[in-house]
Design a protein around this motif. Structure first.
Motif: not given
Length: 510
Positions: A410-412, A428-429, A461-463, A507-510
């Motif tokens: 997932d991207p999120d 976590i959208s 946050e950003e990163k 999970r960090m996501g992509s």
């Protein structure tokens, strides 16, 4: 670690729960007002957080005691405000700012943000953060801070009446803004709402009598003189333009939308037609699902085109039934319109070739999907049970996911956890994602005993993604360590977040 006006904010346990304000380069004594620092540390000032100072190697740290208190942010998430409560909240703030002159403090040094205003047992029991620093970087004026705070708090008001909020925001933008007049404006609108007498004991305004400084709940003595100076007028109903006050557009129109959405006055025949249409649409969708289940169990080109043909015939038949069910000279039902749009989209856009392209054009697949490992079961990422699917053949398999394609990653960021014996995943959208048991406040609702209404918060946050405990009674653990309430804890891939007995894998996501 949070940033505030060029300072760093952290939280710690030190025979109690403390908010710690420091400077990355070291907070020097000459950067603080010595007189205000002495006033805050040597006196117990009503409505201010108790402050202690630690000095080490010439560098200072300010410790604010927040034991047993909760951020105003969390209180507003769990409680709806009436308009009277909203005015009372800002009257409390105005009175505290006005009292600052008694202790030789400056209103501009108060931190008027929800995360730095704390509550005791209720919203009537507020405590404020005061920073005795000579220069606060990027600190707005008091009126601007109050504007921002009011625009955020108004979202929690259940119903807007009259023109009080509009008048408050207009006054906060005036150049001649001053706190005594702000108090009078708030008292006027409390009186117009029929609450003036209730607040007279706590917020008396207009007399020159003295004040018992030992009682933090007292503000002034009487309001009689002020009430006599307020002209009699009734509450007016006004339309607040969203463009003028964008922060209240959704709250101001909520009641009208509810009234427009009611179908209590529709004729019985129209309701019956609506029910019939609903039955037709649901029957068509169920039949379509049975056909595609057949294809999944027996994949192949012949089965594919048979399923497509039968589905088209089924949808055309359902469309004809919807047309016949529609009463004459009425607007089309949304379900019928959606069905017509779907069919017209299929007829108007012939596929360019290939099974994947064909499915994408008719709406059974949205966007590219990453390869799915062989024999891996895929489940919904929103915490609900999705239809389990398995890769059929590595080369030409087409997996039906109910209208959306599932990426392998997932991207999120997301949380994986076990629920009812099954492993589930929730994305976590949102930038601020709440875990708790409060249905109206939490994004991930956990019904386990011991979970607070708003238990923990994940902030994107950003990163990176960070988590903080929101002052819950039973705490939040990350990799077995108990979090200090409100302290930001960065999360890494595979970290285990434990709330009561449930473990969530991050999970960090992509």
């Amino acid at each position: 670690m949070q940033q505030l006006y060029g300072l760093q904010v952290d939280f710690t346990y030190l025979h109690g729960h403390y908010m710690v304000v420091s400077d990355a380069d070291g907070l020097k004594a000459d950067a603080l007002s010595g007189f205000q620092l002495s006033m805050l540390t040597m006196n117990r000032i009503p409505r201010l957080l108790d402050m202690q100072v630690e000095e080490k190697d010439g560098e200072l740290k300010l410790y604010y005691n927040v034991t047993g208190k909760r951020m105003l942010t969390q209180r507003l998430r769990t409680e709806k405000l009436t308009l009277q409560r909203f005015y009372s909240l800002f009257l409390e703030i105005a009175c505290v700012l006005d009292d600052s002159k008694i202790y030789m403090l400056q209103p501009g040094r108060y931190v008027l943000k929800e995360d730095y205003i704390y509550c005791g047992e209720s919203l009537d029991d507020l405590y404020f953060t005061y920073i005795p620093k000579e220069q606060l970087d990027n600190k707005c004026s008091v009126s601007t801070d109050l504007q921002h705070l009011a625009s955020r708090c108004i979202h929690r008001v259940d119903e807007l009446r009259g023109n009080g909020f509009q008048e408050l925001m207009s006054y906060l933008q005036e150049e001649n803004f001053n706190i005594p007049e702000l108090k009078q404006l708030l008292m006027k609108h409390l009186r117009l709402l029929g609450q003036g007498q209730e607040h007279s004991a706590a917020y008396g305004i207009g007399t020159g009598e003295g004040r018992d400084m030992s009682k933090s709940d007292s503000r002034f003595i009487k309001q009689d003189a002020f009430l006599e100076s307020v002209p009699e007028s009734g509450t007016q109903s006004v339309l607040i333009e969203p463009d003028e006050f964008p922060g209240i557009s959704s709250a101001a129109t909520a009641s009208s939308e509810r009234r427009e959405g009611s179908d209590g006055g529709k004729p019985e025949a129209e309701k019956r037609v609506k029910r019939n249409k609903t039955v037709i649409v649901l029957s068509a969708l169920l039949s379509s699902g049975v056909l595609w289940k057949w294809y999944i169990e027996e994949p192949g080109s012949v089965t594919l085109y048979l399923c497509l043909g039968l589905n088209m015939a089924l949808l055309a038949f359902a469309w004809l039934l919807l047309r016949r069910a529609a009463p004459p000279d009425t607007h089309k039902d949304p379900a019928e319109k959606a069905m017509e749009d779907w069919l017209s989209g299929v007829d108007a856009q012939p596929h360019s070739g290939g099974e994947a392209d064909f499915f994408e054009e008719i709406g059974l697949k949205s966007g590219p999907s990453a390869p799915i490992p062989d024999k891996e079961e895929t489940r919904g990422i929103d915490g609900t049970n999705a239809m389990p699917t398995t890769l059929l053949r590595p080369n030409d398999a087409t997996v039906f996911l109910g209208g959306s394609a599932m990426n392998n990653r997932d991207p999120d960021p997301s949380l994986e956890f076990m629920h009812d014996g099954r492993r589930q995943r929730t994305a976590i959208s949102k930038s601020h994602f709440i875990i708790g048991r409060g249905a109206g406040e939490a994004d991930l609702i956990v019904g386990e005993q011991g979970v607070s209404r708003v238990h923990a918060e994940l902030v994107k946050e950003e990163k990176e993604c960070v988590i903080r405990d929101l002052g819950s009674r039973n705490g939040t653990f990350v990799n077995g360590e108990l979090l200090v309430p409100y302290r930001m804890q960065p999360l890494r891939e595979g970290d285990i977040v434990k709330i009561i007995t449930t473990e969530y894998t991050f999970r960090m996501g992509s």
